[in-house]
Scaffold this active site. Sequence first.
Site, short mmCIF file in Angstrom:
data_model
loop_
_atom_site.label_atom_id
_atom_site.label_comp_id
_atom_site.label_asym_id
_atom_site.label_seq_id
_atom_site.Cartn_x
_atom_site.Cartn_y
_atom_site.Cartn_z
N ARG A 61 0.80 -1.23 0.00
CA ARG A 61 0.00 0.00 0.00
C ARG A 61 0.84 1.28 0.00
O ARG A 61 0.52 2.25 -0.67
CB ARG A 61 -0.87 -0.07 1.25
CG ARG A 61 -1.83 1.02 1.47
CD ARG A 61 -2.77 0.66 2.58
NE ARG A 61 -2.11 -0.09 3.67
CZ ARG A 61 -2.75 -0.68 4.66
NH1 ARG A 61 -4.06 -0.65 4.72
NH2 ARG A 61 -2.09 -1.32 5.61
N HIS A 202 3.87 -24.24 6.12
CA HIS A 202 5.34 -24.31 6.08
C HIS A 202 5.88 -25.54 6.82
O HIS A 202 7.01 -25.95 6.59
CB HIS A 202 5.98 -23.02 6.60
CG HIS A 202 5.83 -22.82 8.07
ND1 HIS A 202 4.82 -22.08 8.62
CD2 HIS A 202 6.56 -23.27 9.10
CE1 HIS A 202 4.95 -22.09 9.92
NE2 HIS A 202 5.98 -22.80 10.25
N ASP A 259 -4.83 -21.52 14.59
CA ASP A 259 -3.43 -21.18 14.33
C ASP A 259 -2.57 -22.43 14.13
O ASP A 259 -1.67 -22.42 13.29
CB ASP A 259 -2.90 -20.35 15.50
CG ASP A 259 -1.50 -19.80 15.23
OD1 ASP A 259 -1.27 -19.29 14.13
OD2 ASP A 259 -0.64 -19.90 16.13
N HIS A 264 -1.04 -27.29 11.02
CA HIS A 264 0.16 -28.08 11.31
C HIS A 264 -0.18 -29.45 11.92
O HIS A 264 0.37 -30.47 11.54
CB HIS A 264 1.09 -27.35 12.27
CG HIS A 264 1.47 -25.97 11.82
ND1 HIS A 264 1.57 -25.62 10.50
CD2 HIS A 264 1.79 -24.86 12.53
CE1 HIS A 264 1.92 -24.34 10.42
NE2 HIS A 264 2.06 -23.87 11.63
N1 LIG Z 1 4.39 -13.28 9.66
C1 LIG Z 1 4.52 -14.58 9.76
O1 LIG Z 1 5.47 -15.11 10.34
C2 LIG Z 1 3.48 -15.47 9.14
C3 LIG Z 1 3.61 -16.85 9.28
C4 LIG Z 1 2.69 -17.69 8.67
C5 LIG Z 1 1.65 -17.13 7.94
N2 LIG Z 1 1.54 -15.78 7.83
C6 LIG Z 1 0.44 -15.24 7.05
O2 LIG Z 1 0.96 -14.42 6.02
C7 LIG Z 1 0.11 -13.33 5.76
C8 LIG Z 1 0.88 -12.03 5.91
O3 LIG Z 1 1.31 -11.89 7.25
P1 LIG Z 1 2.27 -10.72 7.73
O4 LIG Z 1 2.59 -11.01 9.14
O5 LIG Z 1 3.39 -10.54 6.78
O6 LIG Z 1 1.31 -9.44 7.64
P2 LIG Z 1 1.70 -7.92 7.83
O7 LIG Z 1 3.03 -7.77 8.43
O8 LIG Z 1 0.54 -7.26 8.50
O9 LIG Z 1 1.81 -7.35 6.32
C9 LIG Z 1 0.67 -7.02 5.58
C10 LIG Z 1 1.10 -6.54 4.19
O10 LIG Z 1 -0.08 -6.30 3.44
C11 LIG Z 1 -0.04 -4.95 2.94
N3 LIG Z 1 -1.40 -4.40 2.95
C12 LIG Z 1 -2.27 -4.41 3.99
N4 LIG Z 1 -3.43 -3.84 3.60
C13 LIG Z 1 -3.28 -3.49 2.30
C14 LIG Z 1 -4.13 -2.90 1.34
N5 LIG Z 1 -5.39 -2.53 1.63
N6 LIG Z 1 -3.64 -2.69 0.11
C15 LIG Z 1 -2.38 -3.03 -0.19
N7 LIG Z 1 -1.52 -3.59 0.68
C16 LIG Z 1 -1.97 -3.83 1.90
C17 LIG Z 1 0.87 -4.20 3.86
O11 LIG Z 1 1.35 -3.12 3.14
P3 LIG Z 1 1.80 -1.73 3.83
O12 LIG Z 1 2.99 -2.08 4.65
O13 LIG Z 1 2.14 -0.86 2.70
O14 LIG Z 1 0.62 -1.28 4.64
C18 LIG Z 1 1.91 -5.26 4.17
O15 LIG Z 1 2.83 -5.34 3.13
C19 LIG Z 1 -1.06 -13.47 6.74
O16 LIG Z 1 -2.10 -14.19 6.14
C20 LIG Z 1 -0.47 -14.33 7.84
O17 LIG Z 1 -1.45 -15.07 8.53
C21 LIG Z 1 2.43 -14.95 8.41
#
Ligand SMILES: NC(=O)c1ccc[n+]([C@@H]2O[C@H](COP(=O)([O-])OP(=O)(O)OC[C@H]3O[C@@H](n4cnc5c(N)ncnc54)[C@H](OP(=O)(O)O)[C@@H]3O)[C@@H](O)[C@H]2O)c1
Length: 514
Positions: A61, A202, A259, A264
Amino acid sequence: MSVVSAASPRDAVRSRRTPDPCAVVIFGATGDLAHRKLMPALYRLARLGRIASCAVVGVARRPKTDEAFRAEMAEAVLGPSPPASARSAWTAFAQGLSYVQAEFGDALAYDRLRDALDRLDRERGTAGNRLYYLATAPAFYAGIVRRLGEHGLVVRSASGDAGGWARVVVEKPFGRDLASAHALNGTLRDVFREAQIYRIDHYLGKETVQNILVFRFANGIFEPLWNQHFIDHVQITVAETVGVEGRAGYYESAGVVRDIVQNHMMQLLTLVAMEAPVAFEADEVREEKVKVLRAARRLSSDDVARHVVLGQYSRGTIGDEQIPGYLQEPGVAPDSRTPTYAAMRVLVDNWRWAGVPFFLRSGKRLPKRVTEIAVQFKRPPLPMFRGAGGREPNLLALRIQPDEGISLRFVAKAPGTAMTLRPVDMGFAYAAAFGEGEELSEYERLLLDCMLGDATLFTRRDEVEEAWSLLAPVLTWWDATAAPSVPVPYAAGTWGPDAARTLIERDGRRWRTP
Ligand SMILES: NC(=O)c1ccc[n+]([C@@H]2O[C@H](COP(=O)([O-])OP(=O)(O)OC[C@H]3O[C@@H](n4cnc5c(N)ncnc54)[C@H](OP(=O)(O)O)[C@@H]3O)[C@@H](O)[C@H]2O)c1
């Protein structure tokens, strides 16, 4: 015990292939997952020469230039002050990185994305091949997929026979329940064919998880014992010492069942219980896995409270550290009923497993970080060495993490004139047997598989829906019950609530302390 060389020869060949050049489009490229996992994985694959060329388009975004995106990713991958040698390797990789600013709901953004991808086809030879990675909040998945379809960004080919291929990787959680998972599957199938959809868990990228299949099906001595005639019960434990680690917003709406258990733990259950597949091929493996979930007995609403325990940690200590209760964590509602612990008794009603209970447990703030599958065998028919001790049953522990390995407990005579029996462990440790090699981490392995078009380690549509269907009564019970005992408190640093002990002891078994 051979592990690497015991994989099917076809698989070994397959995993050494280099994928076609492609554009990897990360929706949510500035988020935590992209920073910590995806970009480091792509960089290492490129450094190891496992991918020929990589063009990554970050979509998120906030406005930023390609240069700013590259600098942000450099810091995520290399750290704040990398040595000059690391910088020069990065520079070559970073030339393939670009950024498209987009609000996911904005149709025009997808036109900009198409222009960026067309340019990559011309400049970096990506030949119309696209890997779309949904690394953002699940609420956006369906909208992004629809817009990709509407803007002609998806060729209906998983293999490239139509002049380029498109694949989509969907992160967990895949839905919140059966209905939402079904709806998301429907949206995905409107735009992609099933062979183009990669639902990622994963855990399946872990060497030790894949080794469950090798251990069972590349050795002749275990499988004849792997059934209700010889196995008393199975315990699957996924224990964490951490709490919500700044992700309370997500965890409050998920809880341990969504979760960990739905994905898993269900994967571990299917791998340990499945029949031998006809071949180590995506559909053959997934066909056998899904049969386990189909055979798993559904709990009636009357049974749930007897076969499931949900808990929530309260204050306690782990080691010397004072741990606040879940309700005291920042971002958690003071009256939250989100479970951080679950224990569950599952029966798999097929010929192999009839009458063998599978006990599943997972929790946060438990005393130790460990994931393992413990297979407990039946005792010998007669206690021949009465009064000599050593009545412990044989136990095979498959340790997924940490200290990956396998141990087998059996009884031996202690040295001396008296007939005294003691349990001993025979062990195989991954690190000692294979050392630190160039093996791929989970995300590296799974990203490579997506680029190669190999979906064996990804979850199929029916698999994810069966897992939700199995857990539906648990979620309904949790949502509907007003009982103050759901979830039951347990002190941080303990192995969960007393009710979980009762759950297994009612069956005449005991939780193992890993
Ligand atoms: N983090 C982990 O370790 C992990 C592990 C397993 C699974 N997951 C899954 O992976 C996914 C992502 O997790 P995350 O932790 O990386 O999330 P996050 O840190 O909240 O990142 C969200 C991303 O989406 C973008 N975004 C949010 N709203 C948007 C919109 N309206 N338009 C365009 N871009 C938008 C954000 O961009 P901006 O920064 O520009 O706002 C950011 O790049 C989730 O489904 C989560 O459950 C994550």
